[in-house]
Design an enzyme around this catalytic site. Structure first.
Site, PDB file in Angstrom:
ATOM      1  N   HIS A   1      26.355  29.509  36.406  1.00  0.00           N
ATOM      2  CA  HIS A   1      26.407  28.157  35.757  1.00  0.00           C
ATOM      3  C   HIS A   1      25.242  27.873  35.547  1.00  0.00           C
ATOM      4  O   HIS A   1      24.235  28.213  35.916  1.00  0.00           O
ATOM      5  CB  HIS A   1      26.804  27.340  36.961  1.00  0.00           C
TER       6      HIS A   1
ATOM      7  N   GLY B   1      28.726  31.039  39.627  1.00  0.00           N
ATOM      8  CA  GLY B   1      29.752  30.768  38.636  1.00  0.00           C
ATOM      9  C   GLY B   1      30.730  31.796  37.812  1.00  0.00           C
ATOM     10  O   GLY B   1      31.814  32.031  37.520  1.00  0.00           O
TER      11      GLY B   1
ATOM     12  N   TYR C   1      31.018  24.588  46.921  1.00  0.00           N
ATOM     13  CA  TYR C   1      32.065  25.324  46.030  1.00  0.00           C
ATOM     14  C   TYR C   1      33.423  24.361  46.071  1.00  0.00           C
ATOM     15  O   TYR C   1      33.761  23.952  47.159  1.00  0.00           O
ATOM     16  CB  TYR C   1      32.246  26.901  46.129  1.00  0.00           C
TER      17      TYR C   1
END
Ligand code: LCV
Length: 266
Positions: free
Chosen positions: A71, A115, A145
């Site tokens: 991410h 991610g 998460y």
């Protein structure tokens, strides 16, 4: 940016016959999954589906040291907002891969982080070079998460391996991942592209309707984990404590200041 400068595309898609290939192409940022890159990936998957592509290969440039650094940390919200909620682009990308009618094959060289690990584990097959590593990193940043993401990891790895990966945030090697059945094949780098292409072609020769329906059945069965509203609300309450914590802010700050985080447990 003045209007003469054209933004470099973040992905390079191409269709050869019935196989679509997407090259993630932002090495300057180590292929971090920014909103822009994710939008391009989702749009490409949708275009491939519209073209009736029968197998998709998702890859980075040949020889990368980092397949994706996960991410884009600069896109993570601070100030008390869920960083991985339903509308988070990363969640939309995972759903786009799972809902793509054609099987998506992740072809991996180099490090897969955070991610991006969930994105790769959400793919239908994973074929990796020995240089590939996989690291699940929420604990490194202080991120809570989310439930469907944890289910992706649980469906991809034995529970003790999930726990080791999420608690240590350390990478595991392609060799270990193959031994654990987390990846389908580990293939020498020189053979990776041809081997992956052969697998994609073998899928493309079969009946696409049968395959897309079996893929959707497996998605529904893999996600068929009853969780009562009470339990879900409890999980969300626990996650909120994390995303409102000083540690989450410290994790983001430390990354941006390129230093090790100092977590207080608050
Ligand atoms: C933005 C980046 C990134 C990046 N975002 O190159 O799973 S969760 O919950 O954690 C989720 C929230 C998530 O996925 O979080 C991100 C998790 N990812 C990581 O922890 C990996 C962070 N990156 C790294 O550890 C290193 O960048 C690796 C080991 C991937 C590559 O190291 P290398 O020395 O080759 P740099 O670190 O120098 O990075 C090159 C440029 O890419 C940016 C980084 O800030 C730097 O930008 P500048 O040149 O502007 O300084 N970059 C790397 N990863 N995830 N930006």
């Amino acid at each position: 940016m003045d209007d003469l400068q054209v933004e470099k595309p973040l992905v390079s898609p191409r269709i050869d016959g019935q196989i679509g290939t997407i090259v993630i192409d932002n090495p300057e940022k180590r292929n971090a999954l920014s909103h822009g890159l994710i939008e391009a990936l989702i749009a490409t998957l949708e275009a491939f589906a519209a073209e009736g592509v029968r197998a998709v290969i998702l890859r980075a440039r040949p020889g990368v040291k980092v397949w994706s650094s996960g991410h884009d940390v600069y896109d993570l919200p601070s100030g008390g907002r869920d960083p991985l909620g339903w509308d988070d682009p990363l969640r939309e990308l995972v759903r786009a891969i799972e809902e793509c009618p054609a099987p998506v094959i992740a072809m991996i060289e180099g490090g897969v982080w955070g991610g991006a690990c969930e994105v790769v584990f959400a793919c239908d097959l994973i074929i990796a070079a020995p240089s590939a590593t996989f690291a699940v990193t929420p604990a490194k940043l202080g991120v809570p998460y989310n439930v469907s993401g944890m289910l992706t990891f649980m469906n991809a790895c034995p529970m003790r391996i999930v726990k080791e990966m999420v608690f240590t945030a350390k990478p595991i090697s392609a060799q270990r991942a193959e031994g654990l059945g987390i990846i389908n094949h580990m293939v020498p780098s020189r053979d990776l592209e041809a081997f992956t292409q052969t697998v994609a072609e073998s899928i493309a020769l079969n009946a696409p309707l049968s395959i897309s329906v079996m893929k959707e059945q497996l998605r529904m069965l893999a996600g068929a984990h009853p969780m009562s509203p009470r339990r879900f609300e409890r999980v969300q309450g626990l996650r909120r404590i994390v995303w409102e914590s000083e540690d989450y802010e410290e994790g983001l700050r430390a990354f941006k200041q390129k230093r090790k985080p100092r977590f207080s447990g608050r």
